[in-house]
Design an enzyme around this catalytic site. Structure first.
Site, PDB file in Angstrom:
ATOM      1  N   ASN A   1      46.729  43.185  38.382  1.00 35.78           N
ATOM      2  CA  ASN A   1      48.184  43.015  38.339  1.00 35.78           C
ATOM      3  C   ASN A   1      48.590  41.984  37.285  1.00 35.78           C
ATOM      4  O   ASN A   1      47.841  41.051  37.006  1.00 35.78           O
ATOM      5  CB  ASN A   1      48.705  42.583  39.709  1.00 35.78           C
ATOM      6  CG  ASN A   1      48.394  43.622  40.774  1.00 35.78           C
ATOM      7  OD1 ASN A   1      48.138  44.774  40.446  1.00 35.78           O
ATOM      8  ND2 ASN A   1      48.397  43.224  42.026  1.00 35.78           N
TER       9      ASN A   1
ATOM     10  N   HIS B   1      44.237  42.170  33.208  1.00 40.70           N
ATOM     11  CA  HIS B   1      45.243  42.782  32.340  1.00 40.70           C
ATOM     12  C   HIS B   1      46.297  41.789  31.860  1.00 40.70           C
ATOM     13  O   HIS B   1      47.374  42.195  31.437  1.00 40.70           O
ATOM     14  CB  HIS B   1      45.909  43.959  33.073  1.00 40.70           C
ATOM     15  CG  HIS B   1      44.953  45.078  33.371  1.00 40.70           C
ATOM     16  ND1 HIS B   1      45.149  45.995  34.373  1.00 40.70           N
ATOM     17  CD2 HIS B   1      43.776  45.416  32.781  1.00 40.70           C
ATOM     18  CE1 HIS B   1      44.124  46.850  34.390  1.00 40.70           C
ATOM     19  NE2 HIS B   1      43.286  46.519  33.446  1.00 40.70           N
TER      20      HIS B   1
ATOM     21  N   CYS C   1      50.915  34.809  20.813  1.00 38.05           N
ATOM     22  CA  CYS C   1      51.235  35.252  19.465  1.00 38.05           C
ATOM     23  C   CYS C   1      50.580  36.607  19.209  1.00 38.05           C
ATOM     24  O   CYS C   1      49.489  36.883  19.701  1.00 38.05           O
ATOM     25  CB  CYS C   1      50.741  34.231  18.446  1.00 38.05           C
ATOM     26  SG  CYS C   1      51.103  34.733  16.747  1.00 38.05           S
TER      27      CYS C   1
ATOM     28  N   GLU D   1      45.918  54.912  50.693  1.00 33.85           N
ATOM     29  CA  GLU D   1      45.388  56.274  50.560  1.00 33.85           C
ATOM     30  C   GLU D   1      43.883  56.288  50.761  1.00 33.85           C
ATOM     31  O   GLU D   1      43.190  55.437  50.217  1.00 33.85           O
ATOM     32  CB  GLU D   1      45.662  56.795  49.135  1.00 33.85           C
ATOM     33  CG  GLU D   1      47.112  56.771  48.721  1.00 33.85           C
ATOM     34  CD  GLU D   1      47.905  57.849  49.420  1.00 33.85           C
ATOM     35  OE1 GLU D   1      47.316  58.919  49.668  1.00 33.85           O
ATOM     36  OE2 GLU D   1      49.078  57.599  49.741  1.00 33.85           O
TER      37      GLU D   1
ATOM     38  N   ALA E   1      48.426  46.319  52.830  1.00 32.04           N
ATOM     39  CA  ALA E   1      47.681  45.076  52.581  1.00 32.04           C
ATOM     40  C   ALA E   1      48.307  43.895  53.315  1.00 32.04           C
ATOM     41  O   ALA E   1      47.607  43.054  53.877  1.00 32.04           O
ATOM     42  CB  ALA E   1      47.638  44.796  51.082  1.00 32.04           C
TER      43      ALA E   1
HETATM   44 ZN   LIG Z   1      50.952  32.728  15.670  1.00 27.07          ZN
END
Ligand SMILES: [Zn+2]
Length: 246
Positions: A99, A116, A124, A210, A227
């Protein structure tokens, strides 16, 4: 009846979380029922286009509007149960998440491994400026090199950050119990992590709405449900025996 996970006092728990854990916090998943892209296939086409990797302005267009919604979201009992278990169980508890909502961190969990990235941070698009918590949701130049900043998330076609990948695999090799929550157990990364954990001798559990289809041979226990209802029962910190209180 949910029997709590049993760990030795010096045991190690590794948890992998996916979109399902944040649904009760009103964070919409990208895919599946009620998903941001399920309702908007054009946005999914843009999000998976290779052009996006070179266009920070388009990354902002797609993901910038999701930031205020994530800032408003608050951790739910599942996030809180994990943070509490890390603090109170005395066990070594690690957490890998797919997440980008930052809710584990806000619940008080320490050292979250974010596969992720995190949508509430910016970095940048060119130089090594360290990612930072960003209160603004628009493209603007990097204070170091002048290139455009971008949200600090992993896009389609980009690699999982090396440090996060290494931390996840080092944790999987050492865990006594592997717990996947709110993610399909049969696709990457859960499928790969559970297989490694199982091969290293860990006990394995999955909590998801599921059922796995087909069932994974590497998960020994499958608990179907929400959950936020199951984790507070599953992660019961060991209580002191009355004799220990005397
Ligand atoms: Zn930069």
């Amino acid at each position: 009846m949910i029997n709590p996970i049993q760990l030795d006092p010096d045991g190690t728990l590794l948890v992998l979380t996916g979109a399902g854990i944040s649904v009760a916090s009103s964070v919409r998943p990208f895919r599946g029922q009620g998903g941001v892209w399920t309702d908007d296939p054009e946005a999914e086409r843009r999000a998976t286009s290779p052009e996006l990797l070179h266009r920070p302005d388009l990354i902002w267009e797609l993901y910038g509007p999701l930031r205020p919604l994530m800032r408003k979201a608050t951790p739910n009992p599942a996030h809180l149960a994990l943070a509490r278990f890390q603090k109170e169980s005395g066990c070594d508890v690690r957490l890998v998440t797919q997440n980008v909502d930052g809710l584990h961190h806000r619940a008080g969990f320490e050292n979250v491994i974010e596969l992720h990235g995190n949508l509430l941070r910016s970095r940048c698009s060119q130089c090594d400026l360290p990612p930072f918590e960003d209160a603004e949701d628009r493209p603007r130049p990097c204070p170091v090199c002048g290139a455009l900043l971008r949200p600090d998330i992993v896009l389609f076609g980009e690699q999982i950050p090396e440090k996060a990948g290494e931390a996840a695999f080092s944790a999987v090799m050492r865990c006594d119990h592997f717990l996947a929550v709110g993610t399909s157990g049969i696709v990457f990364p859960a499928a790969l992590l559970v297989q490694s954990a199982f091969n290293y001798g860990a006990a394995t559990t999955i909590v998801n709405l599921e059922p796995m289809d087909p069932p994974s041979p590497f998960f020994q226990r499958e608990i179907l449900g929400r959950a936020e209802e199951i984790l507070p029962l599953l992660l019961e910190p060991p209580t002191l025996k009355p004799s220990a209180l005397l």
